[in-house]
Design an enzyme around this catalytic site. Structure first.
Site, short mmCIF file in Angstrom:
data_model
loop_
_atom_site.label_atom_id
_atom_site.label_comp_id
_atom_site.label_asym_id
_atom_site.label_seq_id
_atom_site.Cartn_x
_atom_site.Cartn_y
_atom_site.Cartn_z
N GLY A 8 -44.94 106.86 132.49
CA GLY A 8 -45.50 105.51 132.40
C GLY A 8 -44.52 104.45 132.85
O GLY A 8 -44.51 103.33 132.34
N GLY A 11 -45.42 100.69 133.82
CA GLY A 11 -46.03 99.80 132.82
C GLY A 11 -45.11 98.66 132.41
O GLY A 11 -43.99 98.51 132.92
N GLN A 12 -45.62 97.85 131.48
CA GLN A 12 -44.88 96.64 131.06
C GLN A 12 -43.48 96.99 130.55
O GLN A 12 -42.49 96.39 130.97
CB GLN A 12 -45.67 95.91 129.97
CG GLN A 12 -45.05 94.58 129.57
CD GLN A 12 -45.56 94.06 128.23
OE1 GLN A 12 -46.18 94.80 127.45
NE2 GLN A 12 -45.29 92.80 127.95
N ASP A 34 -44.92 107.98 137.32
CA ASP A 34 -46.20 107.36 136.96
C ASP A 34 -47.29 107.95 137.84
O ASP A 34 -47.01 108.74 138.74
CB ASP A 34 -46.14 105.83 137.07
CG ASP A 34 -47.02 105.17 136.01
OD1 ASP A 34 -48.19 105.58 135.89
OD2 ASP A 34 -46.55 104.29 135.29
N TYR A 141 -56.79 104.00 119.56
CA TYR A 141 -55.36 103.89 119.90
C TYR A 141 -54.52 104.10 118.63
O TYR A 141 -53.55 104.86 118.63
CB TYR A 141 -55.12 102.51 120.51
CG TYR A 141 -53.68 102.16 120.79
CD1 TYR A 141 -52.90 102.90 121.67
CD2 TYR A 141 -53.11 101.03 120.19
CE1 TYR A 141 -51.58 102.53 121.95
CE2 TYR A 141 -51.80 100.66 120.47
CZ TYR A 141 -51.04 101.42 121.34
OH TYR A 141 -49.74 101.06 121.61
C1 AKB Z 1 -51.62 96.58 122.08
O1 AKB Z 1 -51.92 95.40 121.90
O2 AKB Z 1 -52.46 97.51 122.14
C2 AKB Z 1 -50.17 96.96 122.18
C3 AKB Z 1 -49.60 97.38 120.87
C4 AKB Z 1 -49.40 96.39 119.80
O3 AKB Z 1 -49.30 98.53 120.69
N1 AKB Z 1 -49.43 95.85 122.70
#
Ligand code: AKB
Length: 318
Positions: A8, A11-12, A34, A141
């Site tokens: 990754g 990514g940021q 990536d 997530y």
């Molecule tokens: C998100 O907003 O999903 C991420 C995190 C807080 O893990 N930046």
């Protein structure tokens, strides 16, 4: 010195972590990976294509480069994860399992597998949320991050694999835009403030969330990876705090530098995600176990962001 692979990397966090690791350890030791070619990363050092779900390819890279350490950053974030929860589970969990399994097979020295404030949901004190508390995430997530923490700790306990992780708050940075997160407003707002002097926030004005500036995030990540294993009580799940603010407080801070800046609010589906997360975090375990201490607060971060992005804007970079 050992070779380090970063997933990754475009990514940021990845883009800035790669830069910092190349400076610290030398560019030939850092293998950025990536899904797609990244010209700017590839021009500064080693870059390889990798989909973390492709285990044979990951294995090939570990063998070919004699990899000893992996920073596994490839993941779908909270907002994208809610749009496709099954893909989120697949990438975040099966990608992590591939890394853990191959780390064991090739006797890797250390892994960094990040977690997030998304591990929390209902049933927690929302201010100063403790290190040890119930984890009932409301997003896929968050579910994958809780499972990831548990998987890492299982591998630490059962196989003595050295696997470390931080519960990242929202990260603010001026290099690469974040993608698919709930805390992304806190980066977008700066670009829009400089370009158009106005921003419409997708979170409501009083939605306070834990945040951190990228230099502190990179320092924390590398410091944790360099900490003495024997001084760690926790491994995969360090609470990490730096600053907490609401969209309204951030807008007020930006107005100190850009007095004509105007903010509007149009909360969308991400509001419910933000509402399920804590407002501030107790990070005393990180402070005690590996001397974590942030440098930036909302004032110093805002000043630095506006200075950096104003230069990029003048150069026509956005
Ligand atoms: C998100 O907003 O999903 C991420 C995190 C807080 O893990 N930046």
């Amino acid at each position: 010195m050992e070779k380090i692979l970063v997933t990754g990397a475009s990514g940021q966090i990845g883009t800035e972590l790669i830069k910092a690791l190349r400076v610290k350890y030398g560019k030939d030791l850092i293998i950025a990976t990536d899904l797609k070619v990244n010209d700017s990363l590839a021009s500064g050092g080693v870059f390889e294509i990798l989909n973390v779900l492709d285990k044979p390819r990951l294995e090939e890279l570990i063998i070919n480069y004699d990899i000893k350490i992996i920073y596994h950053l490839a993941a779908l974030l909270s907002a994208t994860g809610e749009k496709d929860p099954i893909l989120c589970w697949n990438v975040n969990i099966n990608g992590t399992l591939n890394v853990l399994e191959l780390a064991l097979k090739y006797n890797l020295k250390r892994l960094f597998i990040p977690s997030s404030i998304a591990v929390w949901g209902s049933g927690i004190p929302s201010t100063n949320t403790p290190q040890e508390t119930v984890l009932q995430p409301a997003t896929m997530y968050g579910v994958t991050k809780v499972a990831g923490e548990l998987l890492c700790d299982y591998f630490v306990a059962k196989y003595k694999l050295d696997c470390r992780g931080i519960r990242y708050p929202g990260i603010i940075s001026s290099e690469t835009l974040p993608g698919g997160g709930t805390t992304d407003y806190a980066v977008e707002i700066f670009y829009e403030a400089i370009k158009n002097n106005r921003y419409t926030s997708f979170l409501s004005e009083n939605s306070t969330l834990p945040m951190m500036y990228m230099p502190d995030c990179i320092k924390a990540t590398i410091d944790l990876m360099e900490a003495d294993f024997d001084s760690l009580i926790h491994h995969s799940n360090f609470n990490l705090a730096s600053m907490s603010f609401s969209p309204k407080e951030l807008a007020e801070e930006i107005k100190m530098h850009l007095p004509d800046f105007e903010m509007e609010y149009a909360p969308d589906y991400r509001q419910a995600i933000a509402d399920s997360w804590p407002q501030s975090i107790d990070d005393s375990s990180a402070r005690k176990e590996w001397n974590w201490k942030p440098e930036f607060n909302i004032k110093t971060m805002t000043k630095d962001m506006i200075e950096k992005l104003s230069v990029k804007y003048k150069l026509g970079e956005f």
